[in-house]
Motif scaffolding. Sequence first.
Motif, PDB file in Angstrom:
ATOM      1  N   GLN A   1       4.181   9.240  -6.286  1.00 36.59           N
ATOM      2  CA  GLN A   1       5.026  10.436  -5.992  1.00 36.59           C
ATOM      3  C   GLN A   1       6.235  10.444  -7.199  1.00 36.59           C
ATOM      4  O   GLN A   1       6.675  11.413  -7.286  1.00 36.59           O
ATOM      5  CB  GLN A   1       5.583  10.229  -4.716  1.00 36.59           C
ATOM      6  CG  GLN A   1       4.621  10.524  -3.583  1.00 36.59           C
ATOM      7  CD  GLN A   1       5.069  10.249  -2.324  1.00 36.59           C
ATOM      8  OE1 GLN A   1       6.057  10.680  -1.846  1.00 36.59           O
ATOM      9  NE2 GLN A   1       4.249  10.141  -1.377  1.00 36.59           N
TER      10      GLN A   1
ATOM     11  N   TYR B   1       0.743  -1.269   0.025  1.00 37.86           N
ATOM     12  CA  TYR B   1      -0.071   0.067  -0.319  1.00 37.86           C
ATOM     13  C   TYR B   1       0.750   1.206   0.082  1.00 37.86           C
ATOM     14  O   TYR B   1       0.789   2.428  -0.783  1.00 37.86           O
ATOM     15  CB  TYR B   1      -1.038  -0.008   1.156  1.00 37.86           C
ATOM     16  CG  TYR B   1      -1.603   1.307   1.378  1.00 37.86           C
ATOM     17  CD1 TYR B   1      -2.543   1.587   0.633  1.00 37.86           C
ATOM     18  CD2 TYR B   1      -1.362   1.981   2.523  1.00 37.86           C
ATOM     19  CE1 TYR B   1      -3.197   2.741   0.875  1.00 37.86           C
ATOM     20  CE2 TYR B   1      -1.771   3.381   2.723  1.00 37.86           C
ATOM     21  CZ  TYR B   1      -3.012   3.655   1.850  1.00 37.86           C
ATOM     22  OH  TYR B   1      -3.637   4.918   2.211  1.00 37.86           O
TER      23      TYR B   1
ATOM     24  N   LYS C   1       1.814   4.157  -2.944  1.00 38.73           N
ATOM     25  CA  LYS C   1       1.738   5.758  -2.900  1.00 38.73           C
ATOM     26  C   LYS C   1       2.884   6.534  -3.438  1.00 38.73           C
ATOM     27  O   LYS C   1       3.234   7.345  -3.949  1.00 38.73           O
ATOM     28  CB  LYS C   1       1.515   6.055  -1.275  1.00 38.73           C
ATOM     29  CG  LYS C   1       0.032   5.707  -0.987  1.00 38.73           C
ATOM     30  CD  LYS C   1      -0.122   5.940   0.577  1.00 38.73           C
ATOM     31  CE  LYS C   1      -0.115   7.627   0.697  1.00 38.73           C
ATOM     32  NZ  LYS C   1      -0.291   7.648   2.188  1.00 38.73           N
TER      33      LYS C   1
END
Length: 276
Positions: free
Chosen positions: A270, A262, A266
């Motif tokens: 980025q 998870y 993310k």
Amino acid sequence: MKTRLLMLLCACITTANAEPRSLPPVVDYSTYPAGTANPGAIPANAVYELMGRLDRLQTEVQQLTGKVEEQAHQIAELKKSQNTMYSDFDERLHSIESNATGSAPADVEAPLEQESAVDPAANTAEPAAPAVSAPAPAVQQPAAPQASDAEKQQYQQAYEALRRGHTNQSITEFNNFISQYPNGTYASNAQYWLGEAYKVNQDIDAARKAFNAVIQNYPSSAKVPDALLKLGYIEFDQKNWVKARDYLTRITSDYPSSTAAYLAKKKLLQIEVAKP
């Protein structure tokens, strides 16, 4: 005679009507110090005064520079403290996950945080165990080989040093633990937290080596996805986008249901924003 008088009268009238000459500007010499020979020169005492002001300004600049350096040091210390707090949070999170799955290392890390009796994860661990037999107390113990008291105590001591921010001490103690118990119950965890300690100390090369050792020496450990995640974070901070993407993508493909996956997703988003 009359003609001369008439000419003289005309000359006087012409002179009276002519514009007056412009006079030179009046200079007030009273503003200059007494005894100044040349009013256009700078007085000696004014030079001394300027030099004194320059010295005072230099002193103030030095004081401001010292304050800036002191604040920079405080910011660096706060960053170290923040990294240690993150490590503590990371450990709590994985302790909860390990308790839920019945893994052995959580039995030692949960008492470190003194939450084993009240941690909600302990309640989730109890229902997970009775999958084989109804009496839960009889099934919880024999899942994994038990570590000796000395091994458990030594691991707890090293982890506690890291949790309290004594990173240099924890590095020494984790290295000693791994040398003494290379195949112990908590060896993979010790190797992982050794990498965290190096990362807190900004020793990036040593952190890389420690996290890679988790992957190479303990491929079946629950800390492998976490080690991959930290390697991805390191390469992200170093702006090595290709390596960072490789580590993070490996987590999402090999460990899709993990918390590290998870966080890796993310971070991958980025990368797409940060890369040139």
